[in-house]
Design an enzyme around this catalytic site. Structure first.
Site: not given
Length: 444
Positions: A62-64, A94, A178, A236, A309, A313
């Protein structure tokens, strides 16, 4: 582009270890043979005593970007990835907005082409109302279709039974899931609130995101895949309970496969006492016995792929009380070293680590000309020094969030160099980000 000759390395590839030389020309592996002599236009690297591995292909990050660039983007996280020996990644949908349309999917490719030092591909996300988009997907345009069968960012929880059935029936490419059952999690959370009010200890996380929630959802995904003959990859895995649902042995011929992540090989619920929300993630890190069972499952082939994964944050976000602190942790920069610790402990062979981090994701997703040390393939390589320990400190962290759960950990190996498409992007602690990575191609 420079041409390279790497001499005297221990090549670990396709179940074998061989001391040999490897020549890189025009971004690809030109020759693998012992006793090669350097040419006038080549830079020669003496790799005596070092391991040369195919670069890791991380099937879950997840590289945002877009929407949360204050904590990560394709530039910062891809640089952290190559510093850790990850040469290709597959990024999750996401973001904000979510990657649930074909236009949003292509927007990510355009962003990464301009910023990403590593090779890249993106998932199309499923929702309760984008079935027609999924049906229209070109199988070569995305690494796969991601279904959150548990609560996620935005409108990405797919909990409509008819929609789930249709996605599994009509998916034009591999589905990754997931798997956590949301009603189970919500009931567990309500019980913890009754007990603790607004001061739930983070140590209760694996009992809120419980093993029952995981196995119920995983069983549902597998039943749908079996009903429709869908290719399914369950992400995961965190519990010993789920492992019996997957077949041991080689990846070849499997329609249902499993992945786990580095932190589930490394941590257990005992670590919440010292790391707290820093290791809060979904699904949750669980017991030491789960961790041991997962490592055994990797060894016997019930789990096929190792990934990260990676989900950064800020420390300020993580410092909030349990319910407000977001789930996820930054992992790409030290993930391969973490996996290699299982080899140094005698739990996984070096060949098995390479299989699960490089060969298996390449084969599973049908990545074209990557994931192996083969003549003619792209030169995505990582050179590892097994004799030089590496102690992680915060000042080394390249992810934008600026911290790592591994701070203070001493790994027994170091990443000496990483080549991406024949470009040496990382060498002895220094980045060369003068060349961008490429869009992954799929032989589908």
């Amino acid at each position: 582009m420079k041409n390279w000759l790497i001499q005297n390395a221990l090549l670990v590839n396709e179940g074998q270890r061989t001391v040999s030389d490897l020549r890189i020309r025009d971004g690809r592996i030109d020759t693998i043979a012992p006793g090669l002599s350097g040419r006038a236009d080549e830079t020669v690297v003496d790799a005596t005593g070092l391991w040369l591995l195919p670069g890791m292909i991380d099937d879950q990050v997840h590289f945002r970007e877009p929407g949360m660039e204050y904590k990560a983007d394709f530039a910062t996280e891809s640089r952290a990835a190559v510093a850790g020996g990850i040469t290709s990644y597959m990024e999750m949908p996401n973001s904000k907005p979510t990657t649930t349309t074909l236009d949003a999917l292509e927007d990510k490719y355009a962003r990464a082409a301009a910023k990403s030092v590593a090779n890249h591909a993106f998932y199309l996300g499923a929702t309760n109302d984008n079935l027609e988009v999924i049906r229209a997907l070109d199988p070569k345009a995305a690494c796969g279709i991601k279904i959150f069968m548990g609560a996620s960012t935005g409108n990405m929880l797919v909990d409509n039974p008819d929609t789930l059935n249709a996605i599994f029936r009509d998916a034009p490419t591999i589905i990754v899931t997931h798997c956590e059952d949301t009603p189970t999690i919500e009931a567990n959370l309500a019980a913890e609130r009754e007990r603790y009010g607004d001061a739930i200890p983070v140590g209760r996380h694996p009992y809120i995101r419980s093993r029952e929630a995981c196995i119920k959802s995983t069983r549902l995904a597998i039943s749908l895949a079996q009903r429709h003959g869908t290719q399914l990859h369950v992400l995961h895995i965190t519990t010993a309970d789920e492992l019996a649902l997957f077949s041991p042995g080689p990846l070849q011929g499997k329609r249902i496969t499993a992945e786990t992540c580095m932190h589930f090989l490394h941590y257990s619920e005992e670590d919440y006492a010292t790391l707290g929300n820093q290791i809060k993630c979904n699904p949750a890190i669980k017991s030491a016995s789960d961790r041991d069972a997962i490592i055994a499952a990797v060894r016997e082939g019930r789990i096929d792929v190792l990934a990260t994964d990676h989900a950064p944050h800020t420390l300020e976000e993580k410092a909030q009380p349990y319910e407000k602190a977001p789930s996820g942790l930054p992992l790409v920069q030290f993930a391969l070293q973490c996996a290699l610790e299982r080899h140094f402990d005698g739990q996984l062979s070096l060949e098995r680590v390479v299989e699960c981090t490089s060969h298996a994701p390449a084969n599973l997703f049908r990545v074209k000309e990557r994931g192996f040390l083969r003549e003619g393939y792209w030169a995505d390589l990582v050179l590892v020094d097994p004799r030089r320990p590496h102690r992680v400190s915060r000042d080394q962290v390249l992810s934008r969030c600026g911290w790592s759960p591994f701070e203070g950990t001493t790994f027994r190996s170091s990443i000496t160099a990483t080549w991406v498409n024949g470009h040496r992007a990382w060498h002895q602690g220094q980045l060369d980000d003068s060349q961008m990575g490429k869009r992954l191609e799929f032989a589908r």
